[in-house]
Design an enzyme around this catalytic site. Structure first.
Site, short mmCIF file in Angstrom:
data_model
loop_
_atom_site.label_atom_id
_atom_site.label_comp_id
_atom_site.label_asym_id
_atom_site.label_seq_id
_atom_site.Cartn_x
_atom_site.Cartn_y
_atom_site.Cartn_z
CG PHE A 92 53.73 77.56 6.15
CD1 PHE A 92 54.20 76.42 5.53
CD2 PHE A 92 52.44 77.58 6.64
CE1 PHE A 92 53.39 75.31 5.38
CE2 PHE A 92 51.62 76.47 6.50
CZ PHE A 92 52.09 75.33 5.87
CG HIS A 93 56.45 82.64 10.62
ND1 HIS A 93 55.36 81.88 11.01
CD2 HIS A 93 57.07 83.03 11.75
CE1 HIS A 93 55.33 81.83 12.33
NE2 HIS A 93 56.36 82.53 12.80
CG HIS A 94 59.72 78.79 12.43
ND1 HIS A 94 59.96 77.92 13.45
CD2 HIS A 94 58.95 79.75 12.95
CE1 HIS A 94 59.35 78.34 14.55
NE2 HIS A 94 58.73 79.45 14.25
CG ASP A 120 56.47 82.01 16.27
OD1 ASP A 120 56.21 83.10 16.80
OD2 ASP A 120 57.47 81.81 15.56
#
Length: 198
Positions: A92-94, A120
């Protein structure tokens, strides 16, 4: 354990099914396997079962329409229908949730090849979570494993439960307004000591 090397997902033909039966793995029809299966027979995979990167031990079965990916299953396990083990990870942090930016297998023919190794995902252990099931475990229908978890020997997991943390040996896990552990099973001596019956 015998290793059945398969480089991609394939629907098992009747000929291959018969060859696997001689190695004591029974496939009940329309199964898909891939990416190396390790097993010690006898093992039974019900109809419509998909098995990818699976290791399964003797006298265990997986019932119809279940999916077991990147999972290890001990001996004497009973896994009901529509169970999902080894679900895909999403980061979710891309900049985008879409896998087309970092794992391009869905759209490679349109956009060209993108490096398949995301650092990741590598740090998490890959693009699919890992499930480890002990011996003599009973998993009810429609159970889901969306995270890396270990299920201890002799545990019982109730129908429809979503498992997001490790399950202790001989625990009973039920769902209903949230997953909860109940008291441990009352088990015979040979199960408590992880022995096989005579």
């Amino acid at each position: 354990m015998p290793i059945v090397p398969v480089n991609k997902i394939v629907t098992v033909s009747p000929t291959l099914s018969e060859q696997l039966m001689q190695l004591h793995i029974e496939l009940e029809g329309n199964n898909s396997i891939g990416r190396n299966i390790k097993f010690r027979g006898p093992v039974n995979l019900g109809p419509e079962v998909m098995a990818l990167r699976l290791q399964i031990d003797s006298y265990s079965y997986i019932a119809r329409s279940s999916r077991a990916s990147t999972s290890t299953i001990g001996s004497y396990c009973c896994i009901a229908h529509n169970v999902e083990m080894g679900m895909g990870r999403h980061l979710f942090h891309h900049p985008s949730i879409s896998q087309s930016f970092f794992k391009n297998r869905f759209f490679m023919r349109f956009s060209g090849e993108i490096e398949d190794r995301d650092p990741d995902l590598d740090a998490l252990g890959g693009d699919v979570n890992e499930v480890r099931i002990g011996n003599d475990v009973w998993i009810g229908a429609h159970v889901k494993f969306p995270k890396d978890v270990t299920v201890g020997h002799g545990a019982v997991i109730g129908t429809g439960t979503i498992i997001t943390k490790d399950v202790p040996p001989y625990a009973v896990v039920v769902s209903g307004g949230g997953t909860r552990f109940t008291k441990n099973c009352q088990v015979p001596f040979f199960r408590r000591n992880n022995q096989r019956p005579a």
